[in-house]
Motif scaffolding. Structure first.
Motif, PDB file in Angstrom:
ATOM      1  N   ASP A  98     -44.920  17.656  39.218  1.00 20.54           N
ATOM      2  CA  ASP A  98     -45.038  16.214  39.507  1.00 20.54           C
ATOM      3  C   ASP A  98     -45.487  15.418  38.269  1.00 20.54           C
ATOM      4  O   ASP A  98     -45.176  14.225  38.152  1.00 20.54           O
ATOM      5  CB  ASP A  98     -46.056  15.984  40.631  1.00 20.54           C
ATOM      6  CG  ASP A  98     -45.476  16.208  42.019  1.00 20.54           C
ATOM      7  OD1 ASP A  98     -44.255  16.387  42.134  1.00 20.54           O
ATOM      8  OD2 ASP A  98     -46.254  16.204  42.986  1.00 20.54           O
TER       9      ASP A  98
ATOM     10  N   TYR B 290     -44.175   5.924  40.025  1.00 20.45           N
ATOM     11  CA  TYR B 290     -44.564   7.265  40.436  1.00 20.45           C
ATOM     12  C   TYR B 290     -46.025   7.549  40.064  1.00 20.45           C
ATOM     13  O   TYR B 290     -46.825   8.007  40.873  1.00 20.45           O
ATOM     14  CB  TYR B 290     -43.626   8.255  39.739  1.00 20.45           C
ATOM     15  CG  TYR B 290     -43.828   9.667  40.157  1.00 20.45           C
ATOM     16  CD1 TYR B 290     -43.215  10.148  41.298  1.00 20.45           C
ATOM     17  CD2 TYR B 290     -44.644  10.509  39.435  1.00 20.45           C
ATOM     18  CE1 TYR B 290     -43.413  11.442  41.700  1.00 20.45           C
ATOM     19  CE2 TYR B 290     -44.849  11.803  39.820  1.00 20.45           C
ATOM     20  CZ  TYR B 290     -44.229  12.268  40.957  1.00 20.45           C
ATOM     21  OH  TYR B 290     -44.434  13.545  41.356  1.00 20.45           O
TER      22      TYR B 290
ATOM     23  N   PHE C 134     -41.381   7.851  50.447  1.00 23.57           N
ATOM     24  CA  PHE C 134     -41.892   9.172  50.096  1.00 23.57           C
ATOM     25  C   PHE C 134     -43.278   9.350  50.702  1.00 23.57           C
ATOM     26  O   PHE C 134     -44.085   8.422  50.706  1.00 23.57           O
ATOM     27  CB  PHE C 134     -41.971   9.302  48.565  1.00 23.57           C
ATOM     28  CG  PHE C 134     -42.029  10.724  48.125  1.00 23.57           C
ATOM     29  CD1 PHE C 134     -40.882  11.497  48.112  1.00 23.57           C
ATOM     30  CD2 PHE C 134     -43.231  11.301  47.757  1.00 23.57           C
ATOM     31  CE1 PHE C 134     -40.935  12.826  47.733  1.00 23.57           C
ATOM     32  CE2 PHE C 134     -43.283  12.621  47.373  1.00 23.57           C
ATOM     33  CZ  PHE C 134     -42.142  13.387  47.357  1.00 23.57           C
TER      34      PHE C 134
ATOM     35  N   SER D  45     -40.365  17.747  37.906  1.00 23.98           N
ATOM     36  CA  SER D  45     -39.739  18.121  39.176  1.00 23.98           C
ATOM     37  C   SER D  45     -39.107  16.932  39.897  1.00 23.98           C
ATOM     38  O   SER D  45     -38.468  17.106  40.924  1.00 23.98           O
ATOM     39  CB  SER D  45     -40.767  18.781  40.080  1.00 23.98           C
ATOM     40  OG  SER D  45     -41.795  17.863  40.348  1.00 23.98           O
ATOM     41  N   HIS D  46     -39.318  15.721  39.380  1.00 23.13           N
ATOM     42  CA  HIS D  46     -38.624  14.533  39.903  1.00 23.13           C
ATOM     43  C   HIS D  46     -38.075  13.734  38.726  1.00 23.13           C
ATOM     44  O   HIS D  46     -38.787  13.518  37.737  1.00 23.13           O
ATOM     45  CB  HIS D  46     -39.581  13.603  40.659  1.00 23.13           C
ATOM     46  CG  HIS D  46     -40.237  14.201  41.851  1.00 23.13           C
ATOM     47  ND1 HIS D  46     -39.594  14.362  43.054  1.00 23.13           N
ATOM     48  CD2 HIS D  46     -41.495  14.668  42.045  1.00 23.13           C
ATOM     49  CE1 HIS D  46     -40.427  14.894  43.933  1.00 23.13           C
ATOM     50  NE2 HIS D  46     -41.589  15.100  43.340  1.00 23.13           N
TER      51      HIS D  46
HETATM   52 FE   FE2 Z   1     -43.264  16.096  44.104  1.00 26.17          FE
END
Ligand code: FE2
Ligand code: FMN
Ligand code: FE2
Length: 392
Positions: A163, A189, A23, A219-220
């Motif tokens: 996020d 994350y 990512f 959102s993830h």
């Molecule tokens: Fe994102």
């Protein structure tokens, strides 16, 4: 993927990216990720929160096929994994207005070339009525970029956090089922996306926790039906003191530095200190970042190579400096052949860490008894400093 109902008149759209392994060209993703968008059908107006990674444009646009009218497209964050399909959505719905923070407007003009007349900017605390449902916008800068906001759906008590509280996890479940797996993916994350902005994340955490939250829809990764899991985790990652843990990123070509690491680990463990060692030749840097969330001490170990530390150690030290973990102490170790250059270079790379530097240990060639004694003193000093600082 078809849209999935989350609650009455709220649907999850977006994509599960099972195969993604990196990512931002930086972060290893062993478990893939997802990009979640949310469609909210109010009695008078319809709003879409965020879009999708542009690679998934076709799948995403097909999810909107049954949606005849879209009044608002709410963009919580300008990064392309959520904003990338905005131009296509705006093209499909010429009447739709793009709702953003003032800072986001400029960024989306720059990044996506959205025409200025499509935007409505919202201030912190502003609300938007969809009829029987009301969105309240909460500015949450730096989760993950300076323009980011969250949206709270008042009647349903759902926080759309973008996020914030996300996890890089590709799963077919809409909601969290495997808590341990989600916790680990969310920590990975957090370490890479949020930890560098810990002070402001702490403020944003307090800000969103002022709301009565039944569900967090990030959102993830999967949606939290029991938000305590991720809220308590964030309180600890962000605000709790560091743990009695030493993280040792190291590399060694001919084992001398490795022998030094082995001795340090052995003595630290004897002193009751927990250790995580990462051989940079094979390590997943995401795992290293995760361990930095809790570490009280970091010891970087590298031989001198071509007039400096090994490039892998340089990268790890640079990354640790950029992630700004809560560590209080740092030291450096390494072997060299003729002119030691690891300590000065690594020291220069970690200048942003607010840490006390404990006397480094270096040796010309293979470690000697004297080297091992110096390493034992380093271990004892680390254990003592942890105790003095009240780190349990
Ligand atoms: Fe994102
Ligand atoms: C490719 C290469 C470059 C090296 N460059 C340096 C150097 O610039 N300065 C130095 O003092 N030693 C240099 N050395 C020697 C190593 O630092 C020395 O062999 C050290 O003991 C290796 O530690 P290790 O066993 O942990 O890999 C170099 C060794 C290699 C293999
Ligand atoms: Fe982001």
């Amino acid at each position: 993927m078809k849209p999935i109902k989350v609650k009455e008149d709220i649907y999850r759209l977006g994509s599960v990216d099972w195969d993604r392994r990196i990512f931002d060209a930086l972060i290893p993703l062993p478990d893939g990720t997802s990009y979640n968008a949310y469609l909210i059908k109010g009695s008078e107006k319809t709003a879409l929160i965020d879009t999708d990674e542009p690679e998934f444009k076709e799948e995403f646009m097909s999810q909107l096929e049954g949606v005849e009218k879209l009044d608002y497209l709410v963009s919580l964050h300008a990064e392309q994994d959520h904003s990338g399909c905005i131009p296509y959505v705006l093209e499909k719905y010429p009447e739709a207005k793009l709702i953003v923070t003032p800072r986001c407007k400029g960024m989306e003009i720059d990044l996506l070339h959205v025409p200025e007349d499509r935007f409505i900017t919202v201030e912190d605390g502003e609300t938007l009525s969809l009829g029987n449902k009301t969105l309240k916008f909460i500015h949450t800068p730096w989760v993950h970029w300076p323009e980011t906001m969250s949206a709270y759906l008042e009647e349903d008590k759902v926080l759309f956090s973008c996020d914030f509280f996300g996890s890089h996890l590709a799963v077919s479940d809409l909601f969290v089922t495997d808590k341990a797996r989600t916790y680990e993916a969310a920590k990975r994350y957090y370490a890479e996306i949020m930890m560098p902005f810990r002070k402001i994340i702490s403020k944003n955490l307090q800000k969103v926790l002022a709301y009565d939250i039944d569900m967090i829809a990030p959102s993830h990764g999967p949606i939290y039906r029991e938000p305590e899991l991720i809220i308590e985790a964030h309180k600890e990652w962000v605000d709790a003191p560091p743990k009695n843990l030493v993280v040792i990123p190291y590399i060694s070509m001919h084992s001398s530095t490795k022998l030094m690491v082995d001795r340090l680990v052995e003595t630290l463990v004897k002193r009751g200190v927990i250790v995580e060692q990462f051989n940079l030749e094979v390590t997943d840097l995401g795992k290293l970042a995760m361990m930095l969330v809790d570490a009280a001490t970091i010891v970087v170990a590298s031989p001198t190579v071509l007039g400096g530390p090994h490039p892998a150690a340089v990268y790890a030290a640079y990354l640790a400096n950029a992630l700004k973990p809560k560590a209080k102490f740092v030291s450096i170790m390494g072997s060299y052949g003729w002119g030691e250059r690891t300590v000065p270079v690594i020291s220069g790379l970690i200048k942003d860490l607010k840490v006390e530097v404990i006397e480094p240990v270096t040796v010309k060639g293979a470690p000697t008894e004297e080297t091992y004694e110096a390493i034992d003193r380093l271990a004892e000093s680390i254990a003592a400093k942890h105790k003095e600082a009240g780190i349990a």
